[in-house]
Design an enzyme around this catalytic site. Structure first.
Site, PDB file in Angstrom:
ATOM      1  N   GLU A 279       1.764  49.970  61.713  1.00  0.00           N
ATOM      2  CA  GLU A 279       1.818  51.014  60.687  1.00  0.00           C
ATOM      3  C   GLU A 279       2.209  52.347  61.310  1.00  0.00           C
ATOM      4  OE1 GLU A 279      -0.802  50.486  57.017  1.00  0.00           O
ATOM      5  OE2 GLU A 279      -1.772  52.160  58.032  1.00  0.00           O
ATOM      6  N   CYS A 305      -4.236  48.688  53.617  1.00  0.00           N
ATOM      7  CA  CYS A 305      -5.266  47.731  54.069  1.00  0.00           C
ATOM      8  C   CYS A 305      -6.187  47.272  52.966  1.00  0.00           C
ATOM      9  CB  CYS A 305      -6.164  48.347  55.134  1.00  0.00           C
ATOM     10  SG  CYS A 305      -5.340  49.385  56.288  1.00  0.00           S
ATOM     11  N   SER A 325       2.844  51.378  52.827  1.00  0.00           N
ATOM     12  CA  SER A 325       3.229  50.744  54.078  1.00  0.00           C
ATOM     13  C   SER A 325       3.496  49.276  53.804  1.00  0.00           C
ATOM     14  CB  SER A 325       2.087  50.884  55.084  1.00  0.00           C
ATOM     15  OG  SER A 325       2.252  49.932  56.103  1.00  0.00           O
ATOM     16  N   CYS A 521     -14.629  50.691  53.310  1.00  0.00           N
ATOM     17  CA  CYS A 521     -15.092  49.298  53.270  1.00  0.00           C
ATOM     18  C   CYS A 521     -16.602  49.161  53.447  1.00  0.00           C
ATOM     19  CB  CYS A 521     -14.399  48.487  54.344  1.00  0.00           C
ATOM     20  SG  CYS A 521     -12.621  48.633  54.236  1.00  0.00           S
TER      21      CYS A 521
END
Lengths: 602, 545, 160
Positions: A279, A305, A325, A521
């Site tokens: 990335e 992600c 991305s 997360c």
């Protein structure tokens, strides 16, 4: 200003914006709650926190009633106790009693409330009509028979995530929480983030369980079962076993996985490091195209992600998809490499490899089933377990988690750096990227204290930072003096604010990190319940501590990463990378799954 | 222009339309025209006279003759006899006392027509003609306020009048206005709550149908007093004729410069729009009404903040009931003292009631707070239609049930409070001995369960069980202990429910138990026993399926 | 009128949502708000469709399931109940052979309950579309239904 009041004959002094609930807590009095969640607007509707306030005509809900000077509150008068107990009895009267076979048995807030209130009899016969389970999506199961209409899921879906998939329908006793316009979640605009499942007090919304599938793979001697664990698991798994939020259990987790029978215990952190390389190069290439070649290229670039975020983009901002991305998420990079690179290295037929992920996330279940995710020629990731499911598996296996010795991940795909750890936190991917990008461009280490970019830490919804490149190495001379502007958003309502700005051309960022779930997360929809901001902060702290304790803290210094480029991938953004590690996304229409594909759901 | 000497007035309201009032009115115009009398006799559509048991009515003024039970065919005969031959058509004269509004009447049976404040124009003027409203002192109060009074003086006048909200809760109107007036900021709203959903109550509809300008003038006065420039009428979708007449009246008022910019050169701007509901009783609660006006589910809001601080569009908002607003012009024009003289100490002014049930003449009356239930049944409603009095429900379905011993309590806030009751919205439902208490309670609980918004748990679930339990009692299959559970739920609802909808079912339940406990106890089957909750039903059903 | 025209007429603002939904429903031959129409409305007004469904289902005048050409709404409030609305319901059931919430097979009538029509002075009451019918008796109900059916047949004949 502080306010003096009396609760249960005790004088209390609290800040003026405190609620009765806060004040009671300060006085050491526990008032039960249900619909109330810290950090989300309370509807004040479940009425299990009612208290008596002198002078008020009716009982007042403690969670939404602000304190006032001289207020006299009684939390356990006869009137208040009886009202609270009947409120709970009425909820129980409209809730099935198959508790022993419920996914939430023993971890159910309604059970706890009934116990706290001393409800020992329910004088109303259950009269619910059976509603079929909604198992139409890969990630979530909705059992509306068990819904007690606290509307926490609606609050999180509408206010925190801003997607408004869930909303109450009809009225009175007929009220239900509906999804979209149809009967099934798959027909709705749902990003599968699972925040609803993480906040539900009962067994009405939960993750679709993959435990049996994983057991079956482990029981099959022909299968070579490898497991990866996301960075956020280690800071939360302990909560399944009664540990305080913010206790890191990496070593015990590894040992537990090995004892469960996984052939290799790897780490998603490995592909997190790899993501930074890919990335980071993608970003620099886009910047070069824009600044040197004067080509039109989609900037700012968004991270990719978080699968809930990807779903969100496909639904709500399809025009910005080119800005994403092209990197797959670390989970999917791992799957693709496990069935190619690792298979080769270990001499195992990829057809026999089963890749299991342990994720803090329900959307990862959806992501693993995407048709795009078969770069290895197989489904790259076979099964996704949430943190909660792994906790249940360990429990079922009779493993005494607390007594486990620490273990270490297997090589090569278990090796990682501190930069990968912080993928778990909001701002972490950005910080990890800057650690590498700055060093690639200038040849020097990121000059901040302990390599941290503190403006993008913490739970502020949208955070910004700027970094100027000076004395660049010859390859990246064109960036000399350029100030890279970055933004970080977490929680989709915050992401929407940033996307709106970008879509209107009002944003001058180069790189934007978005995490679907609040806190990143560590606050994922698959994490142990309940995740409040207090819990988020504790987990974040644990992750940074893990990072700081590492010998290697920059992705490009991971020797296993060097090795994989040398032996297998060639170079970043090369042909093999392109095939295995990158993907593309497309606009989604108004439902998660087209209606004609819905028919066969069980 | 020649003024017609004689006027035929046909009350056309949503009730009489259903039995052909429009056709009768049209037939009058047609027959009178055919006979070449159009210059002498004009035919008017007016609001309700009050009684609604006499079919289609027509009054001939100044002759003071009232015909009842009309059909288009009968109209032809009446035109022949009355207007051509000059003698009243005896056959269809309304039997006995006639309900013609006559402020000069002294007959005690007709006191309801004397001293009307709210309904003074209803049935007397053409509601679709603004000139007639103005000719009866209409908009004089507004003009007086704009030219002679400061806004705070208007608020003061309303405070002094002692007017209390006529929607049911009875909160002092002037004080409410004062809250909103005290808020700073240029954007405020006046809302007229015309979501009259309380079963048995239709007074607001008859006011809007019979004298729409009075409501508009009341709103404009409120706007001036509290500093609002925009008003909304939130009206239930079922009130088609009211909507039509209000729209017409707003247009006429705008054309006369009584709404709009710089009204009467005062520098004050005020306009009114109509918002139409879609069928939800709970939207009568002011914060739910505001949510509904914002296009959302009509869920009551948490208070505080109150609408006076953050209401419609989160701006200071004053919400008043139709009847409340219709009292304002008289208060401002004639003064608070005059208004106070018209009523009792605790209830200045008058109260409009709708009477219905087993009485001879159901309908609409406007009386002072000294009147008792017995007066209403015997004098105004012509006595019981059949059977003898058993009970009355005061104030709609959310109201208390009153037994025989309450027949002589004056119907005003204080007197009722003293005996443990509330006045409510103004519906008086009279029932004879044919109605079982449990049967009636079940109808009430079923209504509430259907209309609960479902937001708060005790109301959503509690009302359902009240409906189930009253149904058991109604069929004589109640379990021992059902009455105690019912009382417990009612008590908890009263203190624990989120909004008045959930709090109010305690009214009918507790009052029914107060007067009719023995009858309710008969609904229990003493040989039965409450079954243990069987929550395995679900599992078994699945198994069998 | 198309959905976008209706929205335009009232103004694309959530405050006008109930009015917009009233008009959309009135324009539909089966007197309901269709799923695809709600999806379209969601796009036009930028309101999540779940929210639109939630709002529509809150109010008893909106329906998400197809209904007949004429909607009969019988009042079941206590004042109508004590004057015999149950008998009227029985008469309607018998005449139309449908229950509450159902539509006749010919698609002509849908039978619904309503909480109050505000015409309690002439209880028991029902409405058919925009017309209110009061002082109902079993006989009157049948005559009213007959009349509507007759008008329908006459209209169909004229069209031919």
């Amino acid at each position: 200003m502080t306010i003096e009041l009396t609760i249960d004959r005790q004088p209390v002094s609290v800040p003026e914006d405190a609620t009765i609930l806060d004040a009671a807590k300060a006085a050491g009095i526990i008032i039960p709650t249900l619909c109330h969640m810290p950090d989300i607007a309370s509807p004040g509707s479940c009425r299990v926190c009612l208290v008596e306030v002198e002078g008020a005509r009716t009982l007042q809900p403690a969670c939404v009633t602000n304190v006032a000077p001289g207020m006299v509150v009684r939390t356990n008068s006869k009137q208040a106790r009886e009202a609270r107990r009947l409120s709970v009895e009425l909820l129980l009267a409209n809730h099935p009693w198959d508790c022993n076979a419920c996914v939430r048995n023993g971890q159910c807030e309604l059970q706890d409330l009934a116990q706290t209130m001393g409800v020992t009899d329910v004088r109303f016969p259950y009269a619910g009509e059976e509603v079929p389970l909604d198992t139409s999506t890969p990630a979530l199961v909705r059992d509306m028979n068990k819904c007690i209409l606290c509307r926490r899921c609606v609050g999180v879906c509408q206010d925190v995530q801003g997607v408004s998939t869930l909303a109450p329908r009809a009225r009175g006793f007929e009220t239900v929480v509906g999804a979209g316009v149809g009967d099934n979640l798959c027909e709705a605009v749902c990003v599968q983030c699972g925040q609803c499942s993480a906040i539900c007090p009962v067994g009405a919304i939960y993750e679709k369980d993959a435990v049996e599938d994983v057991w079956a793979a482990l029981d099959n001697p022909k299968k070579h079962v490898v497991v990866q664990t996301a960075p956020a698991i280690r800071a939360a798994l302990g909560e399944c076993f009664g540990l305080e939020p913010g206790t890191c259990v990496t070593g015990k987790m590894v040992t537990a996985l090995r004892r469960l029978g996984f052939d290799k215990v790897f780490d998603t952190n490995f592909t997190a490091d790899l993501t930074i390389i890919e990335e980071g190069h993608e970003l620099l290439t886009r910047l070069k195209k824009a600044l040197v070649d004067k080509q039109s290229v989609a900037l700012p670039m968004f991270t990719s992600c978080s699968p809930g975020w990807i779903n969100y983009m496909e639904f709500f901002f399809p025009d910005l998809i080119p800005n994403l991305s092209s990197c797959k998420s670390p989970q999917q990079m791992f799957g693709a490499l496990a069935k190619t690179y690792y298979a080769q290295k270990a001499g195992v037929d990829p057809a026999d490899i089963v890749v299991v992920s342990v994720m803090p996330c329900t959307a990862k279940k959806f992501e693993a089933e995407r048709p795009e995710m078969q770069g290895s020629g197989y489904q790259d990731v076979d099964y996704v377990l949430t943190t909660r499911e792994l906790g249940r598996m360990i429990q079922e296996a009779g493993i005494d988690f607390m007594a486990l010795p620490d273990g270490e991940q297997d090589t090569p795909m278990g090796m990682s750096t501190g930069a990968a750890d912080i993928f778990a936190n909001t701002g972490g991917v950005m910080e990890a990227a800057l650690r590498t990008v700055y060093e690639v461009v200038t040849g020097r280490e990121l000059p901040t204290e302990k390599l941290h970019v503190t403006p993008i830490h913490g739970l502020e919804g949208v955070k910004e930072a700027a970094l100027t490149f000076e004395n660049c190495v010859p390859d990246w001379k064109f960036l000399e003096g350029v100030t890279a502007k970055v933004a970080v958003a977490h929680g989709l309502a915050n992401a929407q604010r940033v996307c709106d700005k970008v879509a209107k051309g009002e944003a001058d960022y180069h790189f934007i990190e978005v995490m679907c779930c609040p806190g990143g997360c560590i606050g994922g929809g698959g994490q142990p319940r309940l995740t409040t901001n207090e819990v988020r902060n504790a987990r974040i702290k644990a992750i940074y501590a893990e990072d700081e304790g590492r010998p290697m803290r920059k992705s490009h210094t991971n020797p296993a990463i060097e090795e994989i480029y040398r032996d297998f991938l060639g170079e970043p953004l090369g042909e093999t990378s392109h095939r295995l590690l990158h993907t593309h996304y497309e606009k989604k229409e108004s439902s998660l799954t087209p209606a004609d594909q819905v028919a066969d759901t069980p | 222009m020649a003024q017609p000497r004689t006027v035929v007035m046909v009350p056309v309201d949503a009730d009489t339309v259903t039995i052909g009032a429009r056709a009768v009115k049209n037939r009058f115009a047609e027959a009178i025209g055919r006979r070449g009398l159009a210059a002498e006799v004009s035919v008017l559509e007016v609001g309700s006279f009050g009684p609604s048991d006499a079919g289609v009515i027509a009054a001939v003024q100044p002759d003071g003759i009232v015909y009842g039970g009309l059909s288009p065919e009968r109209v032809d005969r009446i035109v022949e006899e009355h207007f051509v031959k000059g003698r009243p058509c005896r056959e269809w004269l309304l039997a006995g006392e006639h309900p013609l509004p006559d402020p000069r009447a002294t007959d005690s049976r007709h006191t309801q027509y004397a001293g009307r404040i709210v309904l003074d124009n209803c049935g007397r003027i053409n509601p679709e003609n603004i000139d007639e409203y103005i000719a009866n002192d209409g908009y004089f109060a507004f003009a007086k306020a704009l030219s002679e009074m400061r806004p705070d003086a208007v608020v003061e006048q309303v405070k002094k009048s002692g007017l209390r909200g006529r929607g049911g809760a009875g909160f002092p109107t002037g004080i409410k206005w004062g809250f909103c007036a005290a808020e700073t900021g240029p954007e405020k709203y006046v809302i007229c709550n015309a979501d009259e959903g309380e079963p048995g109550t239709f007074k607001d509809r008859l006011i809007m149908e019979g004298d729409p300008h009075k409501v508009i003038e009341g709103m404009a006065l409120c706007g001036y007093a509290i500093g609002a420039n925009q008003g909304y009428i939130y009206i239930r979708g079922e009130y088609k004729l009211s909507i039509e007449r209000l729209r017409q009246a707003i247009t006429a008022a705008r054309a006369y410069g009584l709404l709009g910019k710089n009204i009467l050169d005062s520098g004050f701007d005020f306009d009114i729009d109509i918002k139409i509901g879609a069928g939800a009783y709970v939207c009568g609660e002011e914060t739910a009404l505001i949510e509904s006006m914002e296009g959302k589910r009509g869920l009551p809001r948490l208070k505080p903040p109150f609408p006076a601080q953050q209401g419609f569009r989160n701006k200071p908002t004053n919400v008043n009931n139709v009847e409340t607003l219709a009292n304002i012009p008289a208060i401002v024009y004639r003064g608070a003292d005059w208004f106070r003289r018209a009523g009792t100490e605790s209830m200045p002014g008058t109260k409009v009631y709708t009477i219905l049930g087993h009485v001879r003449r159901p309908g609409l009356i406007e009386v002072s707070g000294g009147v008792t239930l017995r007066d209403i049944i015997d004098d105004y409603a012509g006595g019981m239609q059949s059977g003898s009095f058993k009970m009355a429900q005061l104030g709609g379905t959310a109201g208390d049930l009153l037994g025989e011993e309450m027949l002589d309590v004056p119907l005003n806030y204080d007197a009722l409070e003293k005996v443990g009751h509330v006045l409510g919205s103004g519906a008086i439902l009279i029932m004879n001995e044919t109605i079982g208490v449990c049967d009636f309670l079940h109808a009430c609980m079923r209504f509430f369960a259907h209309e609960s918004c479902g937001n708060c748990n005790p109301c959503r679930n509690g009302l359902r069980w009240l409906s189930v339990i009253t149904e058991r009692l109604k069929s004589g299959t109640g379990y021992p202990g059902d009455i105690e559970i019912m009382e417990e739920i009612a008590t908890v609802l009263k203190t624990a429910a989120f909004c008045p909808l959930g709090q109010s079912p305690a009214g009918p339940l507790n009052s029914a138990l107060r007067y009719f406990r023995p009858e309710i106890e008969k609904g229990i089957d003493v040989t039965s026993a409450r079954p243990k909750p069987d929550h395995t039903a679900r599992a078994l059903a699945t198994f069998a399926g | 009128m198309t959905v976008s025209r209706i929205v335009e007429k009232h103004g694309n603002n959530r405050e006008n949502l109930l009015q917009i939904m009233h008009d959309i429903q009135d324009a539909a031959t089966d007197r309901c708000l269709h799923r695809d129409v709600l999806d379209e409305l969601s796009d036009i007004m930028n309101i999540p469709v779940a929210d639109l469904v939630g709002t529509a289902t809150f109010y008893s005048m909106f329906s998400l399931t197809p209904r007949g050409r004429h909607i009969i709404r019988l009042c079941e409030s206590p004042p109508c109940y004590i004057l015999g609305s149950d008998n009227i319901l029985e008469a309607l059931r018998e005449r139309l052979d449908i229950g509450i919430g159902e539509t006749t097979p010919d698609g002509l009538f849908t039978l619904e309950h309503t909480s109050c029509l505000g015409a309690c002075g002439v209880a028991p009451v029902m409405s058919i579309d925009d017309e209110v019918y009061g002082n109902l008796t079993t006989g009157k109900v049948n005559a009213i239904i007959d009349q509507i059916v007759e008008n329908q047949i006459a209209a169909a004949r004229n069209r031919k």
